[in-house]
Enzyme design. Structure first.
Site, PDB file in Angstrom:
ATOM      1  N   ASP A   1       0.844  -1.203   0.000  1.00 27.68           N
ATOM      2  CA  ASP A   1       0.000   0.000   0.000  1.00 27.68           C
ATOM      3  C   ASP A   1       0.878   1.253   0.000  1.00 27.68           C
ATOM      4  OD1 ASP A   1      -2.109  -1.733   0.328  1.00 27.68           O
ATOM      5  OD2 ASP A   1      -2.199  -1.445   2.503  1.00 27.68           O
TER       6      ASP A   1
HETATM    7  N1  URA Z   1      -1.170  -5.941   3.865  1.00 28.17           N
HETATM    8  C1  URA Z   1      -1.644  -4.684   3.910  1.00 28.17           C
HETATM    9  O1  URA Z   1      -2.637  -4.397   4.548  1.00 28.17           O
HETATM   10  N2  URA Z   1      -0.943  -3.735   3.250  1.00 28.17           N
HETATM   11  C2  URA Z   1       0.196  -3.978   2.578  1.00 28.17           C
HETATM   12  O2  URA Z   1       0.792  -3.065   2.011  1.00 28.17           O
HETATM   13  C3  URA Z   1       0.659  -5.304   2.547  1.00 28.17           C
HETATM   14  C4  URA Z   1      -0.037  -6.269   3.199  1.00 28.17           C
END
Ligand code: URA
Length: 238
Positions: free
Chosen positions: A105
């Site tokens: 993310d």
């Molecule tokens: N899980 C999440 O919530 N975000 C990420 O970036 C990776 C795994």
């Protein structure tokens, strides 16, 4: 494999196809010690040696890079608004079709593997192959045994999506505990949604390991380095 000399040179990332053609035309390129001025000459990429201005080119079929992703950067190849993980890779690799093998993310930091090897990416991301991705999650609230058990057993997300069991370890307890979590899947916002379903929240998330390879702590956020050949194997077999 037999391929055109200009294509082979540009596939290494440092020179564009046009630059490779210019170099060949100028006589700067030698194949097995002999100057070749024909840009369309066919060469065997598995056996030939290529030098440019006397410097031997290391011919790599694929590129594998470890990037320490900062916040605010998106895990994509291009984006109209934000900087992408590919924007952080130096021009030396500009001719390669690089992409991130798995997404983090925009607010998540840590290990992103950048490659141009689609089969490798597919293998390391497929849940079937059980390659663990390790994260450190800073939680919004003190964590309960029940929350840990629910995530470890394979939690059902609020929308009904079932997650595989995860491995958990509490690294720091307290009001905002730090938890290490290992998962083999990559569902959208998975870790955040897993803890939300368990009744907690994630306020910071960092990926620290892919398969058997740890994020190099000499890499500051925004920096990258190539994986060694042993590390490439360890991602899959660690
Ligand atoms: N899980 C999440 O919530 N975000 C990420 O970036 C990776 C795994």
């Amino acid at each position: 494999m037999l391929q055109r000399l200009d294509k082979l040179i540009s596939s290494q990332g440092k020179y564009s196809r046009k630059e490779a053609q210019e170099l060949i035309k100028s006589g700067a390129v030698k194949v097995d010690g002999i100057a070749v001025r024909d840009r369309g000459a066919k060469v065997d990429d598995s056996t030939c040696s290529v030098s440019i201005n006397g410097e031997e080119m290391k011919l790599e079929k694929f590129v594998y890079l470890m990037l320490n992703k900062p916040k605010g950067v998106v895990s994509a190849t291009n984006d109209g608004t934000n900087k992408t993980v590919i924007d952080l890779i130096s021009d030396e690799y500009k001719g390669r079709n690089l992409f991130p093998a798995g997404r983090l993310d925009i607010t998540t930091t840590g290990f992103v593997l950048i490659t141009d090897d689609g089969d490798f990416a597919h293998r390391i991301l497929s849940p079937k192959n059980h390659i663990e991705k390790t994260y450190e999650a800073r939680l919004a609230e003190a964590v309960t045994e029940e929350q840990l058990r629910a995530v470890a057993e394979g939690i059902v997300l609020k929308d009904g999506t079932e997650c595989l069991p995860a491995k958990l370890r509490v690294l720091e307890s307290g009001e905002n505990p730090l938890v290490e979590i290992k998962i083999c899947e990559g569902k959208y916002h998975q870790i955040k949604r897993m803890f939300a379903a368990a009744g907690n929240g994630v306020i910071e998330l960092k990926r620290t390991k892919m398969g058997g390879v740890e994020l190099d702590n000499n890499l500051s956020e925004g920096e990258f380095r190539p994986l060694t050949p042993d590390e490439v194997k360890l991602v899959e077999n660690g």
